[in-house]
Design a protein around this motif. Structure first.
Motif, short mmCIF file in Angstrom:
data_model
loop_
_atom_site.label_atom_id
_atom_site.label_comp_id
_atom_site.label_asym_id
_atom_site.label_seq_id
_atom_site.Cartn_x
_atom_site.Cartn_y
_atom_site.Cartn_z
N ASN A 36 1.94 6.13 -5.12
CA ASN A 36 2.35 5.08 -4.18
C ASN A 36 3.58 4.34 -4.71
OD1 ASN A 36 0.39 5.71 -2.33
ND2 ASN A 36 -1.03 4.10 -2.96
N SER A 45 0.87 -1.17 0.00
CA SER A 45 0.00 0.00 0.00
C SER A 45 0.91 1.22 0.00
CB SER A 45 -0.90 0.01 1.23
OG SER A 45 -1.83 -1.05 1.16
N GLY A 46 0.31 2.40 0.10
CA GLY A 46 1.11 3.61 0.15
C GLY A 46 1.08 4.20 1.56
N HIS A 84 -10.55 3.60 6.09
CA HIS A 84 -10.31 3.03 4.77
C HIS A 84 -9.06 2.17 4.76
CE1 HIS A 84 -7.53 6.47 3.81
NE2 HIS A 84 -7.01 5.64 2.94
N GLY A 88 -2.41 -0.30 4.99
CA GLY A 88 -2.43 0.72 6.03
C GLY A 88 -3.89 0.93 6.44
N LEU A 89 -4.12 1.87 7.31
CA LEU A 89 -5.49 2.18 7.75
C LEU A 89 -5.62 3.69 7.82
CD1 LEU A 89 -8.25 1.36 9.15
CD2 LEU A 89 -7.01 1.52 11.31
N ASP A 113 -3.31 -0.68 -3.81
CA ASP A 113 -4.01 0.48 -4.38
C ASP A 113 -2.98 1.47 -4.90
OD1 ASP A 113 -3.24 1.59 -1.76
OD2 ASP A 113 -4.63 3.24 -2.24
N SER A 129 -7.73 1.64 -1.40
CA SER A 129 -8.56 2.82 -1.71
C SER A 129 -10.03 2.44 -1.64
CB SER A 129 -8.18 3.43 -3.07
OG SER A 129 -6.99 4.18 -2.94
N ARG A 142 -8.25 6.81 -8.36
CA ARG A 142 -7.44 5.72 -7.81
C ARG A 142 -7.88 4.37 -8.37
NH1 ARG A 142 -6.22 6.74 -1.92
NH2 ARG A 142 -5.84 8.96 -1.77
N SER A 202 1.82 5.89 5.18
CA SER A 202 2.84 5.75 6.22
C SER A 202 3.50 4.36 6.24
CB SER A 202 2.22 6.03 7.59
OG SER A 202 1.10 5.19 7.79
N LEU A 203 2.84 3.39 5.62
CA LEU A 203 3.38 2.01 5.63
C LEU A 203 4.83 1.94 5.14
CD1 LEU A 203 2.85 -1.17 5.65
CD2 LEU A 203 2.43 -0.86 3.21
N LYS A 235 -10.27 11.34 -0.05
CA LYS A 235 -8.91 11.79 0.27
C LYS A 235 -8.22 12.03 -1.07
CE LYS A 235 -4.69 9.89 2.37
NZ LYS A 235 -4.12 8.73 3.11
N LYS A 244 -5.33 7.13 14.56
CA LYS A 244 -5.97 5.95 13.97
C LYS A 244 -6.66 5.10 15.04
CE LYS A 244 -3.66 6.73 9.99
NZ LYS A 244 -2.56 5.99 9.41
O1 LIG Z 1 -4.53 7.06 0.58
C1 LIG Z 1 -4.06 6.10 1.13
O2 LIG Z 1 -4.18 5.98 2.47
C2 LIG Z 1 -3.94 4.75 3.17
C3 LIG Z 1 -3.56 5.12 4.60
O3 LIG Z 1 -2.43 5.98 4.53
P1 LIG Z 1 -1.69 6.52 5.84
O4 LIG Z 1 -0.67 7.50 5.35
O5 LIG Z 1 -2.73 7.13 6.72
O6 LIG Z 1 -1.04 5.32 6.47
C4 LIG Z 1 -2.90 3.89 2.48
O7 LIG Z 1 -2.82 2.64 3.09
C5 LIG Z 1 -3.26 3.77 1.01
O8 LIG Z 1 -2.38 2.92 0.33
C6 LIG Z 1 -3.19 5.14 0.40
O9 LIG Z 1 -3.43 5.15 -0.99
#
Ligand SMILES: O=C1O[C@H](COP(=O)(O)O)[C@@H](O)[C@H](O)[C@H]1O
Length: 266
Positions: A92, A49-50, A163, A157-158, A80, A166, A194, A52-53, A189, A217
């Motif tokens: 991402n 995922s993208g 979510h 991620g969360l 995503d 995406s 996406r 903070s992960l 967001k 979170k």
């Molecule tokens: O937009 C997205 O958000 C989620 C959560 O991102 P975070 O920065 O709050 O950890 C992410 O898992 C997803 O891949 C991304 O496209």
């Protein structure tokens, strides 16, 4: 020392005292799954995922993992992606390339990023086509219970709104049951366009890890994991329920602070 425990039907919780501990545990977990997949079937198909992960995967670029992991057998996908150019700050792919992929010897042709020169709908169709070809060659396994791809590991991620990938709360994309990859053009967001794995694909994986840090979170995590009753909100993260695979939550204490059972002991 991490607290670890199983939450009825919600997978395994691993709550960490520090970010360093979380990062090490996550790197150990991924390296071990990679070893198991390579021994069992010769490939490791991992979907990132993208957000903070990626910053939490940094240990994989360091010793011992950079030397002990067989990167040549890794195949990279995205659970995503934002439909922007690959060099865009919101991509991402760019995030993962800068933070991980450029620092380990992954074979460039094994990195399956989206087609960033077409519409969101076409990008989703293209991505599903690519995965379908790789299922035929067994790079990606196929589920024994449906025709979905069975990724060795999907990392999620969360978002604070609950979510994952995406898949956003109350969005019709959550109802998609036929497509493996779908698209949205109205993400709450930014950026709005996406593509995303659908729930059937996420829930067909061999392993799903959801990595969640920070107090912001905590409420979403509580709604994702604790009993909320029939009238409670059904956020997307709660719909992550691997049919056969294993679900693990990698948490810091702040994210876990609103869990009813955050003092887990085995
Ligand atoms: O937009 C997205 O958000 C989620 C959560 O991102 P975070 O920065 O709050 O950890 C992410 O898992 C997803 O891949 C991304 O496209």
């Amino acid at each position: 020392m991490a607290l670890s425990g199983a939450q009825k039907d919600r997978g395994e919780l691993r709550i960490h005292e520090s970010m360093d501990e979380l990062k090490t545990d996550l790197a150990d977990y991924i390296a071990e799954l990679s070893d198991v997949s390579l021994k069992e079937r010769g490939f490791f198909a991992i979907a990132l995922s993208g957000g903070s992960l990626i910053g939490l995967l940094g240990k994989l670029c360091e010793s011992p993992y950079n030397k002990t992991v067989d990167w040549s057998k890794w195949y990279i996908f995205w659970a995503d992606e934002r439909v922007v150019a690959k060099n865009h700050a919101d991509s991402n792919y760019k995030l993962a390339k800068d933070g991980l992929l450029s620092k380990v010897p992954i074979v460039p042709s094994h990195v399956h990023s989206i087609n960033d020169s077409v519409s969101a709908e076409e990008a989703a169709d293209d991505y599903e086509f690519v995965i379908r070809q790789l299922v035929k060659t067994h790079v990606v396994n196929v589920s024994e219970i449906n025709d979905c791809p069975k990724f060795d590991l999907i990392l999620l991620g969360l978002g604070p709104d609950g979510h994952i990938a995406s898949l956003f709360p109350n969005h019709s994309a959550l109802d998609e049951r036929e497509e493996w990859v779908t698209f949205i053009t109205d993400s709450p967001k930014p950026p709005p366009e996406r593509i995303t794995f659908t729930l059937p694909v996420i829930n067909s994986a061999s392993n799903v890890a959801v990595v969640v840090t920070g107090e912001g979170k905590a409420e979403a995590l509580h709604l994702a994991i604790d009993e909320v009753g029939p009238d409670g909100p059904l956020i997307p993260a709660r719909m992550v329920q691997p049919a056969i695979g294993k679900l693990v939550w990698f948490l810091d204490k702040q994210a876990a602070s609103k869990l009813e059972n955050s003092n887990l002991n085995n």
